[in-house]
Motif scaffolding. Structure first.
Motif, PDB file in Angstrom:
ATOM      1  N   LEU A 169       8.486  -0.350  -9.996  1.00 27.98           N
ATOM      2  CA  LEU A 169       7.031  -1.158  -9.937  1.00 27.98           C
ATOM      3  C   LEU A 169       7.016  -1.736 -10.925  1.00 27.98           C
ATOM      4  CD1 LEU A 169       4.558   1.182  -7.729  1.00 27.98           C
ATOM      5  CD2 LEU A 169       6.453  -0.041  -7.120  1.00 27.98           C
ATOM      6  N   LYS A 170       7.131  -3.219 -11.110  1.00 27.67           N
ATOM      7  CA  LYS A 170       6.923  -4.021 -12.504  1.00 27.67           C
ATOM      8  C   LYS A 170       5.336  -4.314 -12.770  1.00 27.67           C
ATOM      9  CE  LYS A 170      10.430  -5.037 -14.091  1.00 27.67           C
ATOM     10  NZ  LYS A 170      11.179  -4.387 -15.141  1.00 27.67           N
ATOM     11  N   ASP A 171       4.572  -4.266 -11.664  1.00 29.35           N
ATOM     12  CA  ASP A 171       3.260  -5.065 -11.942  1.00 29.35           C
ATOM     13  C   ASP A 171       2.278  -4.479 -11.118  1.00 29.35           C
ATOM     14  OD1 ASP A 171       1.157  -6.328 -12.528  1.00 29.35           O
ATOM     15  OD2 ASP A 171       2.066  -8.284 -12.570  1.00 29.35           O
ATOM     16  N   ILE A 172       1.905  -3.007 -11.389  1.00 33.48           N
ATOM     17  CA  ILE A 172       0.984  -2.328 -10.609  1.00 33.48           C
ATOM     18  C   ILE A 172      -0.263  -3.141 -10.209  1.00 33.48           C
ATOM     19  CG2 ILE A 172      -0.369  -0.234 -10.148  1.00 33.48           C
ATOM     20  CD1 ILE A 172       2.014   1.464 -11.261  1.00 33.48           C
ATOM     21  N   LEU A 197       0.269  11.946  -9.749  1.00 38.92           N
ATOM     22  CA  LEU A 197      -0.581  13.277  -9.493  1.00 38.92           C
ATOM     23  C   LEU A 197       0.425  14.377  -9.754  1.00 38.92           C
ATOM     24  CD1 LEU A 197      -3.735  13.400  -8.597  1.00 38.92           C
ATOM     25  CD2 LEU A 197      -2.675  14.141  -6.537  1.00 38.92           C
ATOM     26  N   LEU A 198       1.763  14.356  -9.158  1.00 34.24           N
ATOM     27  CA  LEU A 198       2.143  15.412  -9.147  1.00 34.24           C
ATOM     28  C   LEU A 198       2.978  15.482 -10.742  1.00 34.24           C
ATOM     29  CD1 LEU A 198       3.934  15.485  -5.763  1.00 34.24           C
ATOM     30  CD2 LEU A 198       2.061  16.678  -6.770  1.00 34.24           C
ATOM     31  N   GLY A 199       2.776  14.665 -11.575  1.00 33.96           N
ATOM     32  CA  GLY A 199       3.351  14.554 -12.761  1.00 33.96           C
ATOM     33  C   GLY A 199       4.880  13.995 -12.953  1.00 33.96           C
ATOM     34  N   TYR A 200       5.293  13.021 -11.846  1.00 30.82           N
ATOM     35  CA  TYR A 200       6.348  12.339 -11.774  1.00 30.82           C
ATOM     36  C   TYR A 200       6.187  10.856 -12.441  1.00 30.82           C
ATOM     37  CZ  TYR A 200       7.764  16.159  -8.955  1.00 30.82           C
ATOM     38  OH  TYR A 200       7.886  17.263  -8.212  1.00 30.82           O
ATOM     39  N   SER A 201       7.061  10.238 -12.577  1.00 29.70           N
ATOM     40  CA  SER A 201       6.988   8.805 -12.786  1.00 29.70           C
ATOM     41  C   SER A 201       6.063   7.991 -11.878  1.00 29.70           C
ATOM     42  CB  SER A 201       8.219   7.936 -13.100  1.00 29.70           C
ATOM     43  OG  SER A 201       7.946   6.854 -13.365  1.00 29.70           O
ATOM     44  N   SER A 202       5.014   7.323 -12.215  1.00 25.18           N
ATOM     45  CA  SER A 202       4.417   6.394 -10.996  1.00 25.18           C
ATOM     46  C   SER A 202       5.135   5.077 -11.028  1.00 25.18           C
ATOM     47  CB  SER A 202       3.051   6.240 -11.667  1.00 25.18           C
ATOM     48  OG  SER A 202       3.193   5.665 -12.724  1.00 25.18           O
ATOM     49  N   LYS A 203       5.976   4.837 -12.017  1.00 23.80           N
ATOM     50  CA  LYS A 203       6.824   3.433 -11.838  1.00 23.80           C
ATOM     51  C   LYS A 203       8.107   3.337 -11.280  1.00 23.80           C
ATOM     52  CE  LYS A 203       4.153   0.727 -14.863  1.00 23.80           C
ATOM     53  NZ  LYS A 203       4.309  -0.489 -15.813  1.00 23.80           N
ATOM     54  N   ILE A 204       8.815   4.403 -11.581  1.00 28.45           N
ATOM     55  CA  ILE A 204      10.111   4.497 -11.186  1.00 28.45           C
ATOM     56  C   ILE A 204      10.335   5.480 -10.216  1.00 28.45           C
ATOM     57  CG2 ILE A 204      12.452   4.640 -11.848  1.00 28.45           C
ATOM     58  CD1 ILE A 204      11.891   3.151 -14.326  1.00 28.45           C
ATOM     59  N   PHE A 205      10.793   5.519  -9.150  1.00 31.65           N
ATOM     60  CA  PHE A 205      11.087   6.811  -8.126  1.00 31.65           C
ATOM     61  C   PHE A 205      11.956   6.339  -7.237  1.00 31.65           C
ATOM     62  CE2 PHE A 205       7.166   4.491  -7.145  1.00 31.65           C
ATOM     63  CZ  PHE A 205       7.163   4.196  -5.819  1.00 31.65           C
ATOM     64  N   ASN A 206      12.303   7.160  -6.259  1.00 27.68           N
ATOM     65  CA  ASN A 206      13.208   7.269  -5.319  1.00 27.68           C
ATOM     66  C   ASN A 206      12.623   7.367  -3.993  1.00 27.68           C
ATOM     67  OD1 ASN A 206      15.363   7.144  -7.567  1.00 27.68           O
ATOM     68  ND2 ASN A 206      16.827   7.862  -5.825  1.00 27.68           N
ATOM     69  N   ARG A 245       0.785  -1.006  -0.002  1.00 25.73           N
ATOM     70  CA  ARG A 245      -0.078   0.142   0.000  1.00 25.73           C
ATOM     71  C   ARG A 245       0.866   1.250  -0.238  1.00 25.73           C
ATOM     72  NH1 ARG A 245      -5.328  -1.736   2.196  1.00 25.73           N
ATOM     73  NH2 ARG A 245      -6.490  -0.214   1.351  1.00 25.73           N
ATOM     74  N   PHE A 246       2.033   1.103   0.777  1.00 26.44           N
ATOM     75  CA  PHE A 246       2.756   2.420   0.915  1.00 26.44           C
ATOM     76  C   PHE A 246       3.359   2.752  -0.581  1.00 26.44           C
ATOM     77  CE2 PHE A 246       7.298   3.672   1.545  1.00 26.44           C
ATOM     78  CZ  PHE A 246       6.882   4.864   2.187  1.00 26.44           C
ATOM     79  N   LEU A 247       3.718   1.610  -0.987  1.00 25.07           N
ATOM     80  CA  LEU A 247       4.410   1.934  -2.501  1.00 25.07           C
ATOM     81  C   LEU A 247       3.360   2.465  -3.618  1.00 25.07           C
ATOM     82  CD1 LEU A 247       6.874  -1.296  -2.691  1.00 25.07           C
ATOM     83  CD2 LEU A 247       7.520   1.120  -2.410  1.00 25.07           C
ATOM     84  N   LEU A 248       2.116   1.829  -3.551  1.00 23.41           N
ATOM     85  CA  LEU A 248       1.087   2.269  -4.362  1.00 23.41           C
ATOM     86  C   LEU A 248       0.848   3.652  -3.975  1.00 23.41           C
ATOM     87  CD1 LEU A 248      -0.911  -1.108  -4.654  1.00 23.41           C
ATOM     88  CD2 LEU A 248       0.512   0.033  -6.468  1.00 23.41           C
ATOM     89  N   ALA A 249       0.666   3.860  -2.585  1.00 25.84           N
ATOM     90  CA  ALA A 249       0.224   5.433  -2.733  1.00 25.84           C
ATOM     91  C   ALA A 249       1.505   6.324  -2.963  1.00 25.84           C
ATOM     92  CB  ALA A 249       0.029   5.583  -0.845  1.00 25.84           C
ATOM     93  N   LEU A 250       2.736   5.911  -2.672  1.00 25.24           N
ATOM     94  CA  LEU A 250       3.640   6.834  -3.275  1.00 25.24           C
ATOM     95  C   LEU A 250       3.559   7.005  -4.875  1.00 25.24           C
ATOM     96  CD1 LEU A 250       7.232   5.921  -1.468  1.00 25.24           C
ATOM     97  CD2 LEU A 250       5.606   8.015  -1.372  1.00 25.24           C
TER      98      LEU A 250
END
Lengths: 297, 297
Positions: free
Chosen positions: A247-250, A197-206, A186-191
């Motif tokens: 995230l490989k498989d949302i 929402l903020l316009g960044y990548s939803s799959k790759i982040f730090n 859940r934590f990862l998905l919320a991030l």
DNA sequence: CGTGACTTTGAGCCAGGTCAATACCGGTGG
DNA sequence: CCACCGGTATTGACCTGGCTCAAAGTCACG
């Protein structure tokens, strides 16, 4: 911290009826930039009618910069203003009676800080910058004043507080009823949602926070966080390397986040697809081990 | 539920400028009684200046009665008004995606219901009466209107929402970091404080909710609740018999509620008195067992 | 006086906490 | 350039608090 160190100067940096350029030349070190109401409404995702008189008012709010590792404010300080995060990442924490720190939130762009001070006029939490941050100062009195003259603004304030309430409620439900794997997922998905929402990548982040901090936020130990991330990694749902996450498989993660640990209220109804899904997803650690054994042999 | 069943009648029972007596004769079954602003401010512990013009206004708010076991409102319904609990006990719950119920709160006299609806204009929780209840209806628009003309009232609304926020935050910290014993102890002490605030006994009271519901509220199973209460009983800190509770040693309970289960942030500092206290208080179950063996032999 | 909802208690097990060893990384200084 | 060092992450081995399952007891109510 800049502001807090000289609270007596408070009236001078409250919203000012002046032009941006005049404001910019203000001598204070902390005042790098000013924002008008429209920018703030956009940041907060408040929809205010475009023709509203409120937007044409020349009201500007000051920014402050906080360096990574510094605290923005501390518990117990008097509450005077809210902050909106314009850029950067923070952690909001509470220190309990033993000095144990608990992470409440990881505010980022468009989030509000200090709302817990409204009740008693004392801050009950503190905020620490995880990266360099740019914050906008919203003097609460000023905000309430705006609310009085502009009904839309008043509604916006209520809604923002209401949103915070729901957020806390949701976290409570998660902490109260889900397993470690579900919490981390859940934590990862919320991030991911937030970033998208903020316009960044939803799959790759730090991740900007440590395992320790994630653990504190989710009510788990750092070892459990580390292990769970490793598990998710080895079954291929994510790729994790230190602070970088992919995230490989949302969809699979979304299915995954659901299963609970305790208090299954309606066991009888859980027999069909539900149970099957749980059976197929639950034995994470064991499957993982099998895989490793295969790889080793 | 009464109100919600005929939402089209909404405007007629919103705050009315009329006398109590006239209001009382209104034909509606649900309208047994009306309260003025002063009563409501007292109920909410809002201090409004006595000479304030707001109190002299003849504004009345309608009551509703809800029988034990009935729901006041359900998830997903449109949000139009808040309720203040005037008497009785309820549980506020959230149903997650699997139909699992989680208890969020046990509202009682002076608590507010429905605040989670403010954000999206939909209710995200539901409330069920544990005993017969008398509630006061506060149409939210009406309340906001009052806030606009009376600054003290506006401040009160913000503060009430802020209080709710802090309450949720505190619950989160508890769920995230404390042991079963600490949670149950905190729960009992919180009830005790609440009762004493309301003028009831802080030492002897009745639980209105089941073990199951307490467990859901605290993120534990009903068996754990039962066992923990039994333990506290057998070491003499409380006397428990079914739903009746007597706190025998509040100070010891207060010391007890503190010890955490995970994430002790500052272990090194915990060496002195702190550790001693934990050592003396922690082995609850084992001490209990020793005692039982003695009693049996 | 049966029936059903709630509670208590026991026995066993497992998810996740604890402790400890190792690895990794960035920065610092020789 | 390498050696060192402190903070962070990973991984393993072990242990325990609290969950699960089950059985029996208690009370309210028709």
């Amino acid at each position: 911290m800049y502001l807090v160190e000289n609270p007596e100067s408070y009236p001078t940096y409250s919203a000012t009826v002046t032009s941006i350029n005049e404001a910019k030349v203000g001598g204070q070190k902390k005042c790098k930039h000013w924002s008008n109401l429209k920018e703030i409404c956009n940041l907060l995702h408040i929809s205010v009618p475009l023709n509203s008189s409120i937007l044409s008012e020349e009201i500007y709010f000051q920014h402050v910069q906080v360096k990574a590792g510094n605290s923005v404010f501390r518990m117990g300080q008097p509450f005077k203003m809210l902050y909106i995060v314009n850029s950067g990442f923070l952690k909001s924490t509470m220190i309990d009676e033993h000095g144990n720190e608990q992470v409440l939130n990881f505010p980022m762009k468009s989030d509000l800080l200090c709302m817990d001070g409204i009740y008693s006029n004392r801050l009950t939490s503190e905020a620490i910058a995880l990266t360099d941050c740019d914050l906008i100062i919203l003097p609460f009195e000023q905000l309430a004043l705006l609310g009085r003259s502009h009904v839309e603004m008043e509604g916006a304030i209520y809604r923002i507080m209401g949103r915070e309430l729901i957020r806390e409620q949701t976290m409570r439900v998660i902490l109260g009823s889900s397993s470690a794997e579900a919490r981390v997922t859940r934590f990862l998905l919320a991030l991911s949602d937030k970033f998208s929402l903020l316009g960044y990548s939803s799959k790759i982040f730090n991740l900007r926070m440590s395992r320790q901090e994630i653990g504190s936020y989710l009510g788990l130990t750092l070892e459990t966080i580390s292990r769970t991330l490793s598990s998710l990694n080895s079954i291929g749902l994510i790729v994790v390397d230190r602070k970088s996450i992919e995230l490989k498989d949302i969809d699979a993660l979304r299915a995954f986040r659901k299963h609970l640990s305790i208090n299954p209220y309606s066991k009888k109804e859980q027999s069909g697809m539900q149970k099957m899904m749980i059976n197929s997803l639950l034995p994470l650690a064991s499957r993982l081990k099998g895989q490793e054994i295969c790889a080793a042999s």
